[in-house]
Motif scaffolding. Structure first.
Motif, short mmCIF file in Angstrom:
data_model
loop_
_atom_site.label_atom_id
_atom_site.label_comp_id
_atom_site.label_asym_id
_atom_site.label_seq_id
_atom_site.Cartn_x
_atom_site.Cartn_y
_atom_site.Cartn_z
N PHE A 344 -22.45 -10.57 20.53
CA PHE A 344 -20.79 -10.00 19.46
C PHE A 344 -19.43 -10.90 20.75
O PHE A 344 -19.63 -11.18 21.86
CB PHE A 344 -20.07 -9.05 19.41
CG PHE A 344 -19.30 -8.26 21.07
CD1 PHE A 344 -18.34 -7.93 21.78
CD2 PHE A 344 -20.52 -6.75 21.88
CE1 PHE A 344 -17.90 -7.88 22.29
CE2 PHE A 344 -19.65 -6.07 22.61
CZ PHE A 344 -18.16 -6.54 23.22
N THR A 345 -18.63 -11.10 19.34
CA THR A 345 -17.69 -12.28 20.16
C THR A 345 -16.37 -11.79 20.05
O THR A 345 -16.42 -10.82 19.27
CB THR A 345 -17.95 -13.58 19.90
OG1 THR A 345 -19.08 -14.37 19.80
CG2 THR A 345 -15.85 -14.23 20.03
N GLY A 346 -14.85 -11.54 21.20
CA GLY A 346 -14.43 -10.72 21.00
C GLY A 346 -13.63 -10.62 22.82
O GLY A 346 -13.75 -11.40 23.39
N ASP A 347 -12.88 -9.42 23.01
CA ASP A 347 -11.97 -9.50 24.33
C ASP A 347 -12.94 -8.39 24.62
O ASP A 347 -12.59 -7.03 24.31
CB ASP A 347 -10.38 -9.38 24.03
CG ASP A 347 -9.79 -10.51 24.17
OD1 ASP A 347 -10.03 -11.87 23.80
OD2 ASP A 347 -8.32 -10.58 23.06
N VAL A 348 -12.67 -8.05 26.04
CA VAL A 348 -12.96 -7.04 26.52
C VAL A 348 -11.89 -6.48 27.93
O VAL A 348 -11.20 -7.44 28.42
CB VAL A 348 -14.44 -6.52 27.66
CG1 VAL A 348 -13.73 -8.09 28.59
CG2 VAL A 348 -14.53 -5.56 28.41
N TYR A 349 -11.58 -5.28 27.44
CA TYR A 349 -10.07 -4.72 28.22
C TYR A 349 -10.84 -4.15 29.11
O TYR A 349 -11.52 -2.65 29.37
CB TYR A 349 -9.64 -3.17 26.70
CG TYR A 349 -8.90 -4.31 25.82
CD1 TYR A 349 -7.71 -5.37 26.05
CD2 TYR A 349 -9.94 -4.68 24.77
CE1 TYR A 349 -6.98 -5.60 24.40
CE2 TYR A 349 -9.61 -5.43 23.46
CZ TYR A 349 -8.64 -5.66 23.83
OH TYR A 349 -7.34 -6.21 22.26
N VAL A 350 -9.62 -4.04 30.26
CA VAL A 350 -9.71 -3.85 31.55
C VAL A 350 -9.37 -3.37 32.44
O VAL A 350 -7.76 -3.52 31.85
CB VAL A 350 -10.33 -5.11 32.76
CG1 VAL A 350 -10.79 -4.30 33.90
CG2 VAL A 350 -11.49 -5.78 32.32
N PRO A 351 -8.73 -2.00 32.90
CA PRO A 351 -7.47 -1.43 33.08
C PRO A 351 -7.31 -2.45 34.81
O PRO A 351 -7.57 -3.00 35.03
CB PRO A 351 -8.33 0.19 34.07
CG PRO A 351 -9.50 -0.01 33.44
CD PRO A 351 -10.12 -0.99 32.96
N SER A 352 -5.41 -1.58 34.58
CA SER A 352 -5.15 -2.47 35.72
C SER A 352 -5.53 -2.39 36.93
O SER A 352 -5.10 -2.91 37.70
CB SER A 352 -3.62 -3.04 34.98
OG SER A 352 -2.64 -1.32 34.63
N SER A 353 -5.10 -0.89 37.33
CA SER A 353 -5.35 -0.37 38.36
C SER A 353 -6.82 0.30 37.94
O SER A 353 -7.28 0.67 36.52
CB SER A 353 -4.59 0.41 38.81
OG SER A 353 -4.35 1.68 37.31
N ARG A 354 -6.98 0.63 39.99
CA ARG A 354 -8.96 1.40 39.58
C ARG A 354 -8.06 2.81 39.31
O ARG A 354 -7.23 3.27 39.63
CB ARG A 354 -9.21 1.46 41.10
CG ARG A 354 -10.29 1.55 41.17
CD ARG A 354 -11.24 1.44 42.78
NE ARG A 354 -12.58 2.04 42.84
CZ ARG A 354 -13.66 1.89 44.30
NH1 ARG A 354 -12.48 1.06 45.03
NH2 ARG A 354 -14.06 2.42 43.95
N ARG A 355 -9.49 3.51 38.57
CA ARG A 355 -9.23 4.22 38.23
C ARG A 355 -10.28 5.48 39.40
O ARG A 355 -11.37 4.71 39.53
CB ARG A 355 -9.23 5.02 36.88
CG ARG A 355 -7.68 4.70 36.18
CD ARG A 355 -8.21 5.08 34.69
NE ARG A 355 -9.89 3.70 34.29
CZ ARG A 355 -9.49 3.57 33.10
NH1 ARG A 355 -8.89 5.20 31.93
NH2 ARG A 355 -10.54 3.15 32.29
#
Length: 355
Positions: A344-355
């Motif tokens: 697949f092609t797209g965007d992967v979303y990453v939290p802005s801060s470590r959880r």
């Protein structure tokens, strides 16, 4: 949440996201922390990321145009640990490597030809060159085809990889210890660096047949402890220093073939047994068969240009060996056929801060 463009690809018997380098932080520490987040590293299932919970599916490829005069693109491989929150950029990955040619063509880094496009790749991890031949009828990458590889269901278009200068990929020498055989913990081994630093040994020397399943080997804690002890000693002898936090060298158990191949193998990554065989591992193992005195040559003596069939837990892989200059093992060129698929092609979303 930060959105990062990526392509999830299967490369050979591996799978992972492929990124353009300019979509990731240029600072290695920031880049690595981001990759840990997006893959979900630190959890055995990588449940909060796109990693697959296995070393074979927790891999990242980073691609850019190359400044090297003999290469089209640069490829940095990142092995993202599953249960531990850390990465290793020491080795190459030959399976993910076969996804790089199609990715580079489809992202305009290399102009497509008809019917085949050759992409010369510089692996940044090892500073080595590999030619990738990708089917591109009418200037478009073809993924569908009739080629099957063991360890992957179905068929796909073939991608030929030729390793041009694989000897001494990490250590600078085909035989990093300076000799063809060493002994660690009473076990005779061959330490070889051909596309991938490995420590090869007969399965029987560790009380195994070599035909055990990966699950059986992974469950044998005594075996894993012995392999790690040998690996740590081999790493120092190979000039790699303390390899306790590295995935190289890879331990490999060897035995006689059962299904018409030249050699039977069980390849560790390094703390789990591969369900098939790494492409870079196959290059090194086939080359070791052509190295007189090696523990691989004991079981599968190879001379001159030939096709070496290596058996593994998932089937077989074939490596074509051809001397590039004279009969020197260091000058050996090795090729193999793999397949790849865009998932697949797209965007992967990453939290802005470590959880």
């Amino acid at each position: 949440m930060q959105a990062i463009p990526c392509v999830l690809m299967r490369g050979g018997t591996s799978r992972g996201p492929v990124f353009l380098a300019n979509h990731l932080p240029s600072n290695p520490a920031l880049r690595d922390e981001l990759l840990l987040k997006l893959m979900g590293s630190g959890h055995e299932l990588e449940i909060d990321g796109i990693g697959g919970g296995s070393p074979q599916t927790s891999k990242v490829a980073i691609v850019s145009a190359s400044s090297h005069p003999d290469a089209d693109v640069d490829y940095l491989f990142v092995q993202v640990m599953v249960a531990q929150r850390r990465v290793d950029t020491a080795p190459n990955c030959g399976n993910m490597l076969c996804a790089i040619g199609p990715f580079a063509i489809e992202h305009g880094l290399v102009n497509a030809a008809t019917p085949v496009t050759r992409v010369r790749i510089r692996n940044v991890n090892t500073n080595t060159l590999i030619d990738s031949e990708v089917l591109t009828p009418n200037g478009r990458v073809r993924y569908e085809g009739d080629t099957s590889i063991d360890g992957v269901p179905g068929t796909a278009a073939p991608i030929k990889l030729t390793f041009l200068d694989a000897a001494g990929a990490k250590t600078g020498r085909l035989l990093p210890t300076g000799q063809v055989r060493d002994r660690f913990d009473g076990v005779e081994v061959t330490c070889i660096d051909m596309a991938m630093p490995m420590v090869l040994m007969h399965a029987a020397a560790l009380g195994k047949t070599g035909y055990e399943s990966p699950a059986e080997l992974d469950a044998d804690s005594e075996l894993l402890a012995r392999l790690e002890s040998i690996r740590l000693q081999a790493g120092r002898a190979m000039g790699l220093g303390d390899v306790s936090q590295m995935v190289i060298p890879k331990p490999v158990l060897l035995s006689s073939p059962r299904n018409g191949g030249a050699l039977n193998t069980r390849y560790f990554m390094p703390h789990n047994c591969h369900r098939s065989l790494a492409a870079t591992g196959a290059i090194g193992l086939a080359s070791a068969c052509a190295l007189p005195g090696s523990v691989a040559h004991d079981l599968a003596p190879v001379n001159g240009p030939t096709l070496v069939k290596l058996e593994h837990a998932g089937g077989q892989i074939e490596v074509s060996l051809e001397p590039a200059a004279g009969d020197s093992p260091e000058a050996m060129r090795a090729s193999l056929i793999r397949t790849a698929r865009r998932l697949f092609t797209g965007d992967v979303y990453v939290p802005s801060s470590r959880r």
